[in-house]
Design an enzyme around this catalytic site. Structure first.
Site, PDB file in Angstrom:
ATOM      1  N   ASN A 111       0.528  -1.169   0.304  1.00  0.00           N
ATOM      2  CA  ASN A 111       0.009  -0.118  -0.015  1.00  0.00           C
ATOM      3  C   ASN A 111       0.943   0.859   0.025  1.00  0.00           C
ATOM      4  OD1 ASN A 111      -1.751   2.028   0.777  1.00  0.00           O
ATOM      5  ND2 ASN A 111      -3.375   1.140   1.407  1.00  0.00           N
ATOM      6  N   HIS A 153      -3.845  -4.540   8.107  1.00  0.00           N
ATOM      7  CA  HIS A 153      -4.095  -3.284   8.395  1.00  0.00           C
ATOM      8  C   HIS A 153      -3.522  -4.038  10.535  1.00  0.00           C
ATOM      9  CE1 HIS A 153      -5.614   0.151  11.241  1.00  0.00           C
ATOM     10  NE2 HIS A 153      -6.066   0.664   9.485  1.00  0.00           N
ATOM     11  N   ASP A 154      -1.761  -3.255  10.382  1.00  0.00           N
ATOM     12  CA  ASP A 154      -1.120  -2.753  10.850  1.00  0.00           C
ATOM     13  C   ASP A 154      -0.428  -4.296  11.308  1.00  0.00           C
ATOM     14  OD1 ASP A 154      -2.069  -0.393  11.917  1.00  0.00           O
ATOM     15  OD2 ASP A 154      -3.019  -1.029  13.901  1.00  0.00           O
ATOM     16  N   HIS A 174      -5.600   3.429  -1.448  1.00  0.00           N
ATOM     17  CA  HIS A 174      -6.740   3.755  -1.181  1.00  0.00           C
ATOM     18  C   HIS A 174      -7.046   4.830  -1.320  1.00  0.00           C
ATOM     19  CE1 HIS A 174      -9.497   2.801   2.981  1.00  0.00           C
ATOM     20  NE2 HIS A 174     -10.297   4.081   2.137  1.00  0.00           N
ATOM     21  N   THR A 219      -7.768   6.181   9.395  1.00  0.00           N
ATOM     22  CA  THR A 219      -7.309   4.744   8.949  1.00  0.00           C
ATOM     23  C   THR A 219      -8.603   3.854   8.804  1.00  0.00           C
ATOM     24  OG1 THR A 219      -6.325   2.975   8.615  1.00  0.00           O
ATOM     25  CG2 THR A 219      -6.891   4.102  10.906  1.00  0.00           C
ATOM     26  N   GLY A 260       1.129  -1.995   4.101  1.00  0.00           N
ATOM     27  CA  GLY A 260       1.831  -0.095   4.104  1.00  0.00           C
ATOM     28  C   GLY A 260       1.763   0.417   4.709  1.00  0.00           C
ATOM     29  N   HIS A 261       1.974   1.109   5.847  1.00  0.00           N
ATOM     30  CA  HIS A 261       2.028   2.114   6.390  1.00  0.00           C
ATOM     31  C   HIS A 261       3.450   1.527   7.592  1.00  0.00           C
ATOM     32  CE1 HIS A 261       3.117   5.204   9.896  1.00  0.00           C
ATOM     33  NE2 HIS A 261       2.077   4.026  10.969  1.00  0.00           N
ATOM     34  N   ARG A 306       4.341  18.144   0.757  1.00  0.00           N
ATOM     35  CA  ARG A 306       5.545  19.545  -0.218  1.00  0.00           C
ATOM     36  C   ARG A 306       4.717  19.909  -1.402  1.00  0.00           C
ATOM     37  NH1 ARG A 306      10.991  20.292   1.945  1.00  0.00           N
ATOM     38  NH2 ARG A 306      10.598  21.992  -0.154  1.00  0.00           N
ATOM     39  N   GLU A 322      -8.711   0.575  -2.968  1.00  0.00           N
ATOM     40  CA  GLU A 322      -9.734  -0.759  -1.884  1.00  0.00           C
ATOM     41  C   GLU A 322     -10.159   1.411  -1.164  1.00  0.00           C
ATOM     42  OE1 GLU A 322      -7.458  -1.661   0.818  1.00  0.00           O
ATOM     43  OE2 GLU A 322      -6.765   0.798   1.479  1.00  0.00           O
ATOM     44  N   ARG A 326      -9.625   8.692  -1.382  1.00  0.00           N
ATOM     45  CA  ARG A 326     -10.313   9.028   0.364  1.00  0.00           C
ATOM     46  C   ARG A 326     -11.202  10.296  -0.235  1.00  0.00           C
ATOM     47  NH1 ARG A 326      -7.662   6.184   4.102  1.00  0.00           N
ATOM     48  NH2 ARG A 326      -8.942   5.219   5.325  1.00  0.00           N
ATOM     49  N   HIS A 343      -3.604  12.101   0.330  1.00  0.00           N
ATOM     50  CA  HIS A 343      -2.881  11.178  -0.343  1.00  0.00           C
ATOM     51  C   HIS A 343      -2.631  10.863  -1.233  1.00  0.00           C
ATOM     52  CE1 HIS A 343      -5.164   7.783   1.286  1.00  0.00           C
ATOM     53  NE2 HIS A 343      -5.244   8.045   2.491  1.00  0.00           N
TER      54      HIS A 343
END
Length: 237
Positions: free
Chosen positions: A7, A190-191, A43, A100, A213-214, A18, A70, A45, A50
């Protein structure tokens, strides 16, 4: 084999801070695949904080593995996905202002809505996955509305893994068994990270794909993107 889909939302977050094009999102997607990633997830939004709609379009001709988009299936999202026709769309019930994703679908309560949306996307040749909590009833509901896969929401697993990993994984094993009984593909995300991913993978039979991702981007700050992707792939070997 469990596929790793990277992700790249956080790459877009850094770029947008920036207002220019550094880092270059398209190039990062290419590099992720070159370094071994077997899919790219985004993802978008509504506020485009992002991933932007233009990013979604720009990535289509670039991604050569699996393109997974997603998001919450509001009309604008549905039209965007239909215009891009990714290999997979993952439906997530997050609010417009959510930082999130934080819960899976109630596939029983939203049966009529999900049935309509899934039928519309599958008519375009798009595989549809539904983001659900590790609850067999929600998995059954996903099958009933015509989903091809479920993505198990793994934040509770990640939170409880350091405390009692056997207890943390238990509901996911049950949900995964139900998904396979119903002929559903199985994703997770997720996580998930370098600490908890291997145990999850070892205990969830038939896991098709993880979307990360994160944590992966955070690890890449220390280890570099290529090394980090290889480290995650090793957890899935």
């Amino acid at each position: 084999m469990t596929r790793l889909s990277v992700n790249i939302n956080k790459i877009a977050t850094i770029r947008n801070a920036r207002g220019a094009n550094n880092p270059n999102l398209v190039q990062v997607a290419k590099d992720c695949e070159r370094f071994g990633a077997q899919g790219i997830t985004i993802h978008p939004r509504p506020d485009e904080r992002h991933i932007t709609n233009q990013d979604t379009l720009d990535l289509k001709p670039v991604v050569t593995t699996e393109y997974n988009i997603e998001g919450n299936p509001a009309p604008r999202f549905i039209e965007l996905v239909k215009s891009v026709t990714p290999e997979q769309a993952t439906l997530v019930p997050d609010a417009d202002d959510a930082i999130t994703s934080n819960a899976g679908w109630d596939t029983i309560k939203h049966k009529d809505f999900l049935t309509k949306v899934i039928k519309e996307l599958k008519a375009e040749g798009i595989r549809v996955s539904i983001f659900v909590d590790p609850d067999p009833k929600m998995v059954e509901g996903a099958a009933a509305v015509g989903a091809d896969r479920v993505e198990l929401y793994t934040e509770p697993y990640a939170t409880n893994y350091p405390i009692d990993r056997e207890k943390a994984i238990a509901p996911y094993i049950t949900a995964a068994i139900k998904a396979k009984e119903l002929g559903l593909g199985l994703n997770a995300g997720h996580d998930l990270d370098l600490e908890n991913l291997a145990y999850f993978h070892q205990n969830i039979e038939g896991l098709d794909e993880v979307s990360i991702g994160h944590a992966l981007v955070c690890d890449a700050l220390y280890f570099g993107l290529e090394n980090t992707i290889q480290m995650y792939l090793k957890q899935l070997s």
